[in-house]
Each structure stands twice: as C-alpha cells, then as structure tokens.
Design a protein around this motif. Structure first.
Motif, short mmCIF file in Angstrom:
data_model
loop_
_atom_site.label_atom_id
_atom_site.label_comp_id
_atom_site.label_asym_id
_atom_site.label_seq_id
_atom_site.Cartn_x
_atom_site.Cartn_y
_atom_site.Cartn_z
N LEU A 127 -4.74 3.24 11.58
CA LEU A 127 -5.20 3.53 10.23
C LEU A 127 -6.27 2.54 9.80
O LEU A 127 -7.20 2.88 9.05
CB LEU A 127 -4.01 3.48 9.26
CG LEU A 127 -4.27 3.94 7.83
CD1 LEU A 127 -4.72 5.40 7.78
CD2 LEU A 127 -3.02 3.74 6.97
N GLY A 128 -6.16 1.31 10.30
CA GLY A 128 -7.16 0.29 10.00
C GLY A 128 -8.50 0.53 10.64
O GLY A 128 -9.46 -0.21 10.38
N SER A 129 -8.59 1.57 11.48
CA SER A 129 -9.87 1.93 12.10
C SER A 129 -10.47 3.19 11.50
O SER A 129 -11.52 3.65 11.97
CB SER A 129 -9.67 2.14 13.61
OG SER A 129 -9.24 0.94 14.22
N THR A 130 -9.84 3.77 10.51
CA THR A 130 -10.38 4.96 9.87
C THR A 130 -11.60 4.61 9.02
O THR A 130 -11.78 3.46 8.61
CB THR A 130 -9.33 5.65 9.00
OG1 THR A 130 -8.77 4.69 8.09
CG2 THR A 130 -8.22 6.24 9.85
N ASP A 131 -12.42 5.60 8.76
CA ASP A 131 -13.66 5.38 8.02
C ASP A 131 -13.45 5.64 6.53
O ASP A 131 -12.97 6.71 6.15
CB ASP A 131 -14.75 6.33 8.53
CG ASP A 131 -15.07 6.09 10.01
OD1 ASP A 131 -14.92 4.94 10.45
OD2 ASP A 131 -15.44 7.05 10.70
N VAL A 132 -13.81 4.68 5.71
CA VAL A 132 -13.69 4.84 4.27
C VAL A 132 -14.98 4.40 3.58
O VAL A 132 -15.67 3.48 4.05
CB VAL A 132 -12.50 4.03 3.70
CG1 VAL A 132 -11.18 4.59 4.19
CG2 VAL A 132 -12.62 2.55 4.04
N VAL A 133 -15.29 5.06 2.50
CA VAL A 133 -16.43 4.70 1.68
C VAL A 133 -15.92 4.07 0.39
O VAL A 133 -15.04 4.63 -0.28
CB VAL A 133 -17.29 5.94 1.33
CG1 VAL A 133 -18.42 5.57 0.38
CG2 VAL A 133 -17.84 6.56 2.60
N ILE A 134 -16.45 2.90 0.06
CA ILE A 134 -16.08 2.20 -1.17
C ILE A 134 -17.18 2.42 -2.18
O ILE A 134 -18.35 2.10 -1.92
CB ILE A 134 -15.89 0.69 -0.93
CG1 ILE A 134 -15.04 0.43 0.32
CG2 ILE A 134 -15.29 0.03 -2.16
CD1 ILE A 134 -13.65 0.95 0.25
N THR A 135 -16.84 2.98 -3.32
CA THR A 135 -17.83 3.27 -4.35
C THR A 135 -17.37 2.71 -5.70
O THR A 135 -16.36 2.01 -5.78
CB THR A 135 -18.05 4.79 -4.47
OG1 THR A 135 -16.79 5.42 -4.79
CG2 THR A 135 -18.58 5.38 -3.18
N GLY A 136 -18.11 3.05 -6.74
CA GLY A 136 -17.70 2.73 -8.10
C GLY A 136 -17.65 1.25 -8.40
O GLY A 136 -18.27 0.42 -7.71
#
Length: 367
Positions: free
Chosen positions: A336-345
């Motif tokens: 799960l620590g290798s999944t891709d996430v976008v941080i916004t806001g």
C-alpha cells in the motif's frame, strides 16, 4: 470538578462528531490515482498491522476517549466488549482522574474486565511521573501506556496547567523506567516531525500524530465556558486558538519529508484525528501510518448502539479496508505504501511551504 469536566467532554465531543459527519477535511486532499487493472483478489489480501510489538488483525484501533464518570462507564464497557469481539487494540481515556480519586476507577477497570485477553493501553497525560505511569499500567493490567500531550487544550482549559517545561524530561523518565512500550500522542492538534524527532531522541519508538480535523478540544474547552455576555468576555475566550495545529495528513507528510525519521526501522508512526471512513484509514497508511485510530466514530456508535453497534462498525471497516486494498492492488500494508497518490488542496500548499515535494507520492507505480 474533574468528573464534571469529563462529562462535558463526552457531551461536547459527541455533539461535534454529529456536526463533522460527512464534512470535508484534510483526508480529502489525498487522492489515489486509479489504475483500472491493478486490482487483485480480496481473499489474497493481508490487512494485518503491527504497532511496535503488537500484531493486529486489521490496521485500526480504538483510541483513548473517556473514563472517570458514571456516563463514561457504559461507553467504555461497550468499547471493551467490541474490542474483545474483534481483536482490535483499545486505549482508555486518561486514568489520571482515577489515580487522584480511586472511587472513579471502575469506569476504567471495566476495559480489562470485559477484554481480558486483548491489547489494552492505559492513557495518561504528559506532566505525570514515572510512579503515576506505573500505577496507570497496573490499574488496567495494561500492555502499553499511551501518553497524551495537550498543550493547546491545557492553555484553553480554565483549570489547565500552563507549565509545559518538564514534559519532555518526564516522558523520558517514563520511557526508560516502564516495563511496557510507550505511545506518545497529541489530542487533536498534531505532532510535527520536529516533535517526533525530540521524542525519538529520548527513546520513544511509537507515536500517534493525532491531528486536527476530528474532535477539537480547544473548541470543547471554549464551549465549557459561559457564553460571552459582553465584548470583554468575548475577548477572554480562546476561540482564535481553535484552528491551530496540524492535520494527520500534515504530520505524515512532514515526517515523510525528514529522511532521518522516515527511514528509522524502529519508529512506528500511527495516525488519528478526523478519520471518518475506511478510505481515510487507507489514505493514512499510504502516507506512512502503520495503523489508524478511531475515536469520534466509535464514541457516537457506542453511545447510540452499544457494544453490538461498535462491533458491527469495526467489522464493516475491516471488510471495506480489505476491499480497498484489493482495488488498489495492494497485497499488504507494505505494498500500500507503493501506491500512487496525489496530494492537493491546503495539505499540498502547507507541504510546499515546508519544502516537502508532494509530487513524489504520485509516481510510485509498481511495474
């Protein structure tokens, strides 16, 4: 007075949770990039988690909430029964009240009474001594001690202590002198990377960042005071301290941005504060949290539906977390620590202000 304050905390925290249900918060700044063919069989997913020496069936635990009053007794009874039924760890509310007034101990000891074989953490406020810590652990036959640091709450609380200078030294004494692991957490205003580094340097190996976005104890303490009847009274309140602090997302990004902390193999970071649903749990894990604490959600269910309701909600969280792992193609927490996430806001904006590169979280595709 202390018991009355605890009852006020329960009443006002429950009211806050009713207002927060469905409301946006910093967890919404974390978006998984959807890879439509990344999924796997949910039956092949391992959602177990580790916090220090403890292995948990799922990455959630019941965080410290209450104790010390007649109102708290059925709440802790319901939470303890649900913890026993599901195997999740449970922390008590602050047992300082029971140490000062043993007549209030039953609302804490019911936790171990109804969960004799589970993982139980006693909770105690910073500023207490090693002897207090030993007594707190003994009272609950606890497997660990959760120390909460709450300088903002103490500042706002009319009867609070404003002498914080000895806290770090007292925590160090407890860590070195206690026979069980120590977890240090905030009460909803977050632990910065700098604070975590200070704690690590004195021997703390488990921290709960406990960020803002959930129960706001500055607001609770403000609401406990009389409503202002004049301009002067209005200025006597601390309404302007209510927005202070870091969210759990702020904290996790801050810690991830400090290589010395992010790469420490013996440091366990867990997260809480504003967690509303299973997706928030998985979001926090994707940013480095080993497990995630639930308090406000559990408090409302315990008050409304008792042990059966809390058990059902924990089981629902567990099922949905497993399904989310499968959807994301994460076989376990490490993946799960290798999944891709976008941080916004606002979370991205504040991270950039601290020179943290949030774009690196968006390019972790596993080939």
């Amino acid at each position: 007075m202390a018991q009355s304050r605890k009852d006020d905390h329960i009443r006002l925290a429950a009211a806050q949770q009713a207002q927060l249900t469905g409301a946006p918060n910093a967890f919404d700044d974390v978006d998984f990039i959807h890879h439509a063919l990344a999924g796997m069989n949910a039956n092949d997913v391992d959602i177990s988690a580790r916090i220090g020496p403890w292995t948990m069936p799922s990455p959630i635990y019941i965080n410290g909430m209450t104790g010390g009053t007649d109102t708290a007794l059925p709440i802790n009874t319901a939470l303890a029964k649900a913890a026993a039924a599901t195997g999740v760890p449970m922390a008590s509310g602050s047992v300082g009240l029971a140490l000062d007034d043993p007549a209030t101990a039953e609302s804490f000891t019911v936790i171990r009474e109804h969960n004799p074989d589970g993982i139980v953490w006693a909770n105690l406020g910073a500023g207490r001594t090693l002897d207090h810590a030993k007594a707190a652990v003994e009272l609950l036959d606890a497997d660990g001690l959760q120390i909460h640091v709450n300088p903002i709450q103490e500042t706002v609380m009319p009867e609070g202590s404003r002498n914080f200078s000895a806290w770090l030294e007292l925590i160090e004494d407890i860590v070195s002198g206690l026979d069980v692991p120590v977890i240090v957490k905030e009460v909803g205003f977050g632990l910065s990377a700098k604070t975590v580094q200070q704690l690590y340097d004195i021997g703390v190996r488990i921290v709960d960042v406990a960020g803002s976005g959930g129960t706001n104890f500055a607001r609770i303490e403000n609401d406990r005071t009389a409503h202002p009847s004049s301009v002067i009274d209005a200025h006597a309140r601390f309404d302007w301290l209510e927005p202070m602090g870091l969210t759990a997302i702020d904290c996790l990004l801050d810690i991830a941005g400090v290589r010395e902390l992010a790469t420490q193999p013996d440091l366990t970071v867990v997260a809480s504060g504003g967690v509303r649903n299973p997706l928030d749990v998985v979001r926090a894990q994707a940013l480095g949290a080993s497990a995630v604490g639930l308090a406000g959600v559990m408090l409302r269910v315990a008050m409304a539906d008792g042990a059966a309701g809390v058990t059902e909600v924990i089981n629902l969280f567990t099922t949905r977390i497993r399904q989310l792992y499968a959807l994301l193609g994460a076989a376990d927490a490490h993946a799960l620590g290798s999944t891709d996430v976008v941080i916004t806001g606002p979370s991205a904006e504040k991270a950039r202000g601290r020179n943290i590169d949030v774009t690196r979280f968006a390019d972790r595709v596993r080939i």
